[in-house]
Motif scaffolding. Structure first.
Motif, PDB file in Angstrom:
ATOM      1  N   ASP A  69     -43.108   5.018-123.877  1.00 52.44           N
ATOM      2  CA  ASP A  69     -44.382   5.838-123.371  1.00 52.44           C
ATOM      3  C   ASP A  69     -43.774   7.277-122.738  1.00 52.44           C
ATOM      4  O   ASP A  69     -42.655   7.290-122.848  1.00 52.44           O
ATOM      5  N   CYS A  70     -44.814   7.820-122.482  1.00 49.95           N
ATOM      6  CA  CYS A  70     -44.579   8.979-121.511  1.00 49.95           C
ATOM      7  C   CYS A  70     -45.868   9.167-120.740  1.00 49.95           C
ATOM      8  O   CYS A  70     -46.840   9.126-121.144  1.00 49.95           O
ATOM      9  N   MET A  71     -45.452   9.629-119.645  1.00 50.84           N
ATOM     10  CA  MET A  71     -46.349  10.004-118.717  1.00 50.84           C
ATOM     11  C   MET A  71     -46.111  11.132-117.830  1.00 50.84           C
ATOM     12  O   MET A  71     -45.060  11.376-117.396  1.00 50.84           O
ATOM     13  N   LEU A  72     -47.350  11.703-117.411  1.00 51.16           N
ATOM     14  CA  LEU A  72     -47.242  12.747-116.207  1.00 51.16           C
ATOM     15  C   LEU A  72     -47.863  11.962-114.995  1.00 51.16           C
ATOM     16  O   LEU A  72     -48.950  11.451-115.055  1.00 51.16           O
ATOM     17  N   MET A  73     -47.215  11.857-113.903  1.00 42.43           N
ATOM     18  CA  MET A  73     -47.474  10.711-112.902  1.00 42.43           C
ATOM     19  C   MET A  73     -47.690  11.710-111.697  1.00 42.43           C
ATOM     20  O   MET A  73     -47.072  12.559-111.461  1.00 42.43           O
ATOM     21  N   PHE A  74     -48.771  11.641-110.958  1.00 44.53           N
ATOM     22  CA  PHE A  74     -49.206  12.262-109.820  1.00 44.53           C
ATOM     23  C   PHE A  74     -48.801  11.143-108.761  1.00 44.53           C
ATOM     24  O   PHE A  74     -49.079   9.970-108.654  1.00 44.53           O
ATOM     25  N   PHE A  75     -48.119  11.807-107.640  1.00 43.18           N
ATOM     26  CA  PHE A  75     -47.612  10.931-106.722  1.00 43.18           C
ATOM     27  C   PHE A  75     -48.764  10.086-105.999  1.00 43.18           C
ATOM     28  O   PHE A  75     -49.790  10.595-105.863  1.00 43.18           O
ATOM     29  N   SER A  76     -48.257   8.954-105.064  1.00 37.05           N
ATOM     30  CA  SER A  76     -49.246   8.140-104.400  1.00 37.05           C
ATOM     31  C   SER A  76     -49.622   9.040-103.114  1.00 37.05           C
ATOM     32  O   SER A  76     -48.912   9.557-102.391  1.00 37.05           O
ATOM     33  N   ALA A 128     -54.035   6.351-122.297  1.00 39.15           N
ATOM     34  CA  ALA A 128     -54.640   5.585-121.108  1.00 39.15           C
ATOM     35  C   ALA A 128     -54.521   6.421-119.735  1.00 39.15           C
ATOM     36  O   ALA A 128     -53.500   7.449-119.593  1.00 39.15           O
ATOM     37  N   VAL A 129     -55.349   6.302-118.955  1.00 33.10           N
ATOM     38  CA  VAL A 129     -55.189   6.881-117.612  1.00 33.10           C
ATOM     39  C   VAL A 129     -55.032   5.816-116.262  1.00 33.10           C
ATOM     40  O   VAL A 129     -55.711   4.540-116.470  1.00 33.10           O
ATOM     41  N   HIS A 130     -54.125   5.699-115.494  1.00 34.40           N
ATOM     42  CA  HIS A 130     -53.783   4.581-114.520  1.00 34.40           C
ATOM     43  C   HIS A 130     -54.192   5.391-113.251  1.00 34.40           C
ATOM     44  O   HIS A 130     -53.606   6.532-112.782  1.00 34.40           O
ATOM     45  N   GLY A 136     -67.262   4.750-111.961  1.00 39.10           N
ATOM     46  CA  GLY A 136     -65.917   4.684-112.473  1.00 39.10           C
ATOM     47  C   GLY A 136     -66.178   4.553-114.193  1.00 39.10           C
ATOM     48  O   GLY A 136     -65.145   4.948-115.040  1.00 39.10           O
ATOM     49  N   ALA A 137     -67.329   4.172-114.837  1.00 37.32           N
ATOM     50  CA  ALA A 137     -67.611   4.216-116.271  1.00 37.32           C
ATOM     51  C   ALA A 137     -67.602   5.678-116.747  1.00 37.32           C
ATOM     52  O   ALA A 137     -67.194   5.593-117.978  1.00 37.32           O
ATOM     53  N   ALA A 138     -67.802   6.628-115.747  1.00 36.85           N
ATOM     54  CA  ALA A 138     -67.935   7.821-116.483  1.00 36.85           C
ATOM     55  C   ALA A 138     -66.229   8.212-116.719  1.00 36.85           C
ATOM     56  O   ALA A 138     -66.094   9.306-117.633  1.00 36.85           O
ATOM     57  N   TYR A 139     -65.342   8.005-116.300  1.00 40.05           N
ATOM     58  CA  TYR A 139     -64.104   8.206-116.606  1.00 40.05           C
ATOM     59  C   TYR A 139     -63.732   8.029-117.966  1.00 40.05           C
ATOM     60  O   TYR A 139     -63.203   9.101-118.799  1.00 40.05           O
ATOM     61  N   ASN A 144     -61.876   9.975-122.561  1.00 37.47           N
ATOM     62  CA  ASN A 144     -61.766   9.717-124.137  1.00 37.47           C
ATOM     63  C   ASN A 144     -60.580   8.667-124.328  1.00 37.47           C
ATOM     64  O   ASN A 144     -59.984   8.796-125.356  1.00 37.47           O
ATOM     65  N   CYS A 145     -60.465   7.947-123.354  1.00 34.06           N
ATOM     66  CA  CYS A 145     -59.455   6.724-123.352  1.00 34.06           C
ATOM     67  C   CYS A 145     -59.496   5.731-122.229  1.00 34.06           C
ATOM     68  O   CYS A 145     -60.204   5.979-121.414  1.00 34.06           O
TER      69      CYS A 145
END
Length: 170
Positions: free
Chosen positions: A45-52, A87-89, A98-101, A106-107
Motif C-alpha cells: 500500500d501507499c498512504m498519506l497519513m495525518f497525525f492523530s 480508501a480513506v481511514h 458520514g455517508a457524504a464522505y 469516490n472511495c
C-alpha cells in the motif's frame, strides 16, 4: 494556502512526488506539537497519513475533515482524476454526515480507525501532474529546503521540547 510547498507539489512529475512534498514540507505551512503528517509506500500500500489529534471534539473533527479534503482536492486538481484513492481511514466515529464522505471522495471511507489517512491505488503513483515543470520544480524544492533550514535554525528551545513531548502527551 500551501505557499512554496504547494507550488513545488504543483510542478512535481507525478502523484508520488506530490505526496512526498505534502508531507516533507508540511511545517512550512502549518505546525502542530502533536505530530507531523507522513507518506509511506510499501509493496502492499501507499498512504498519506495525518497525525492523530485525539480526543475528538467538533473542532478536531473539522481539522481532520479539512486536511483530508484538501489533499484529495489538490490531487484531483493536479491530475484531473478522482479515482486515485483506494480508501480513506478516519480515527473518529462516523458523524451524522458520514455517508457524504464516500460520495465526495469516490472511495470507501472507514471510521473508528487507528489513524487518519488517504490510501492510494499503487498504479496511480506514477500518474503525471498536469502542471509538471522539472526546472521550476528543482528551483522550488531548493527554496523549500532553504526555508526548512531557516525554520529549524529559528526554532527556540521551548518549541523543541513541545515537538518532542507533545506527541507523548496524547
Amino acid at each position: 494556502n500551501l505557499g512554496y510547498s504547494g507550488l513545488a507539489a504543483m510542478t512535481a512529475n507525478n502523484v508520488r512526488g506530490v505526496m512526498e512534498i505534502l508531507s516533507r514540507y508540511e511545517s512550512l505551512t502549518s505546525r502542530c506539537y502533536r505530530g507531523n503528517s507522513s507518506y509511506s509506500e510499501s509493496d502492499e500500500d501507499c498512504m498519506l497519513m495525518f497525525f492523530s489529534i485525539a480526543p475528538y471534539n467538533s473542532y478536531n473533527t473539522f481539522v481532520v475533515d479539512n486536511v483530508l479534503a484538501c489533499w484529495y482536492t489538490i490531487l484531483k486538481w493536479l491530475t484531473g482524476r478522482d479515482d486515485i484513492f483506494k480508501a480513506v481511514h478516519i480515527e473518529f466515529p462516523e458523524p451524522s454526515y458520514g455517508a457524504a464522505y464516500e460520495k465526495i471522495l469516490n472511495c470507501p471511507v472507514y471510521f473508528d480507525q487507528p489513524f487518519n489517512s488517504l490510501e492510494m491505488h499503487r498504479d496511480c503513483l506514477d500518474t503525471p501532474i498536469k502542471y509538471s515543470d522539472p526546472i521550476l520544480h528543482y528551483t522550488l524544492i531548493a527554496l523549500c529546503d532553504l526555508l526548512l533550514a531557516r525554520l529549524a535554525q529559528a526554532e527556540q528551545f521551548k518549541h523543541k521540547v513541545l515537538n518532542i513531548l507533545g506527541p507523548m502527551l496524547h
